[in-house]
Motif scaffolding. Structure first.
Motif, PDB file in Angstrom:
ATOM      1  N   UNK A  37       0.850  -1.193   0.000  1.00  0.00           N
ATOM      2  CA  UNK A  37       0.000   0.000   0.000  1.00  0.00           C
ATOM      3  C   UNK A  37       0.889   1.247   0.000  1.00  0.00           C
ATOM      4  N   UNK A  38       0.443   2.289  -0.708  1.00  0.00           N
ATOM      5  CA  UNK A  38       1.258   3.500  -0.847  1.00  0.00           C
ATOM      6  C   UNK A  38       0.502   4.736  -0.390  1.00  0.00           C
ATOM      7  N   UNK A  39       1.240   5.682   0.151  1.00  0.00           N
ATOM      8  CA  UNK A  39       0.654   6.927   0.653  1.00  0.00           C
ATOM      9  C   UNK A  39       0.327   7.916  -0.445  1.00  0.00           C
ATOM     10  N   UNK A  40       0.960   7.779  -1.576  1.00  0.00           N
ATOM     11  CA  UNK A  40       0.886   8.808  -2.602  1.00  0.00           C
ATOM     12  C   UNK A  40       1.965   9.846  -2.324  1.00  0.00           C
ATOM     13  N   UNK A  41       2.213  10.700  -3.277  1.00  0.00           N
ATOM     14  CA  UNK A  41       3.274  11.705  -3.164  1.00  0.00           C
ATOM     15  C   UNK A  41       2.697  13.007  -2.641  1.00  0.00           C
ATOM     16  N   UNK A  42       3.412  13.600  -1.678  1.00  0.00           N
ATOM     17  CA  UNK A  42       2.977  14.859  -1.068  1.00  0.00           C
ATOM     18  C   UNK A  42       4.161  15.818  -0.979  1.00  0.00           C
ATOM     19  N   UNK A  43       3.868  17.099  -0.895  1.00  0.00           N
ATOM     20  CA  UNK A  43       4.910  18.128  -0.813  1.00  0.00           C
ATOM     21  C   UNK A  43       5.316  18.440   0.623  1.00  0.00           C
ATOM     22  N   UNK A  44       4.750  17.708   1.562  1.00  0.00           N
ATOM     23  CA  UNK A  44       5.033  17.917   2.978  1.00  0.00           C
ATOM     24  C   UNK A  44       5.026  16.543   3.652  1.00  0.00           C
ATOM     25  N   UNK A  45       5.850  16.294   4.662  1.00  0.00           N
ATOM     26  CA  UNK A  45       5.857  14.972   5.284  1.00  0.00           C
ATOM     27  C   UNK A  45       4.624  14.685   6.140  1.00  0.00           C
ATOM     28  N   UNK A  46       3.905  15.723   6.564  1.00  0.00           N
ATOM     29  CA  UNK A  46       2.763  15.529   7.455  1.00  0.00           C
ATOM     30  C   UNK A  46       1.717  14.551   6.955  1.00  0.00           C
ATOM     31  N   UNK A  47       1.202  14.712   5.732  1.00  0.00           N
ATOM     32  CA  UNK A  47       0.188  13.770   5.241  1.00  0.00           C
ATOM     33  C   UNK A  47       0.704  12.333   5.135  1.00  0.00           C
ATOM     34  N   UNK A  48       1.976  12.170   4.840  1.00  0.00           N
ATOM     35  CA  UNK A  48       2.558  10.828   4.738  1.00  0.00           C
ATOM     36  C   UNK A  48       2.619  10.186   6.120  1.00  0.00           C
ATOM     37  N   UNK A  49       3.050  10.944   7.108  1.00  0.00           N
ATOM     38  CA  UNK A  49       3.111  10.423   8.473  1.00  0.00           C
ATOM     39  C   UNK A  49       1.721  10.085   9.001  1.00  0.00           C
ATOM     40  N   UNK A  50       0.739  10.921   8.695  1.00  0.00           N
ATOM     41  CA  UNK A  50      -0.632  10.645   9.111  1.00  0.00           C
ATOM     42  C   UNK A  50      -1.152   9.388   8.428  1.00  0.00           C
ATOM     43  N   UNK A  51      -0.833   9.182   7.162  1.00  0.00           N
ATOM     44  CA  UNK A  51      -1.226   7.975   6.442  1.00  0.00           C
ATOM     45  C   UNK A  51      -0.641   6.744   7.130  1.00  0.00           C
ATOM     46  N   UNK A  52       0.642   6.828   7.531  1.00  0.00           N
ATOM     47  CA  UNK A  52       1.281   5.707   8.216  1.00  0.00           C
ATOM     48  C   UNK A  52       0.564   5.405   9.545  1.00  0.00           C
ATOM     49  N   UNK A  53       0.215   6.435  10.307  1.00  0.00           N
ATOM     50  CA  UNK A  53      -0.489   6.233  11.577  1.00  0.00           C
ATOM     51  C   UNK A  53      -1.835   5.534  11.355  1.00  0.00           C
TER      52      UNK A  53
END
Length: 91
Positions: A37-53
Motif C-alpha cells: 500500500x502506498x501513501x501517494x506523493x505529497x509536498x510535505x511529510x505531514x500527510x505521509x506520516x498521518x497515512x502511516x499512523x
C-alpha cells in the motif's frame, strides 16, 4: 590526438529552492510478501506520516519504506561564476 586538462572546481551542492520536495511511503509489512500500500506523493511529510499512523491503526502494519525526493543545484565558487558572467560563458 586531442589533449584535455581537467581541473578540480570545488562546486557546492545545494537544494534547489525553486522546486518542491516530495515525500511518500510504502507499506512493506508482511512475512513473505510486502503489503505494498502506498501513501501517494505529497509536498510535505505531514500527510505521509498521518497515512502511516492510520494504516497502522487499521491493519496493524508497522514497517514502511519512506522516500524523499528533491532537486539539487551545483553551485560554482563565486569567483568562477563572476568570471563566467564577465566573459559571457557559463559556470
Amino acid at each position: 590526438m586531442t589533449r584535455r586538462v581537467f581541473r578540480y572546481v570545488p562546486f557546492t551542492i545545494e537544494q534547489d529552492q525553486t522546486a518542491e520536495p516530495e515525500y511518500e511511503a510504502r507499506c512493506v509489512s508482511g512475512d513473505e510478501t510486502e503489503c505494498g500500500a502506498e501513501s501517494g506523493t505529497h509536498r510535505d511529510p505531514g500527510p505521509v506520516e498521518e497515512w502511516q499512523r492510520r494504516r497502522t491503526q487499521e491493519t496493524g502494519h508497522r514497517r514502511y519504506r519512506r522516500n524523499f525526493g528533491g532537486y539539487a543545484v551545483m553551485r560554482p565558487p563565486a569567483e568562477l561564476a563572476e568570471l563566467a558572467r564577465l566573459t559571457g560563458g557559463t559556470a
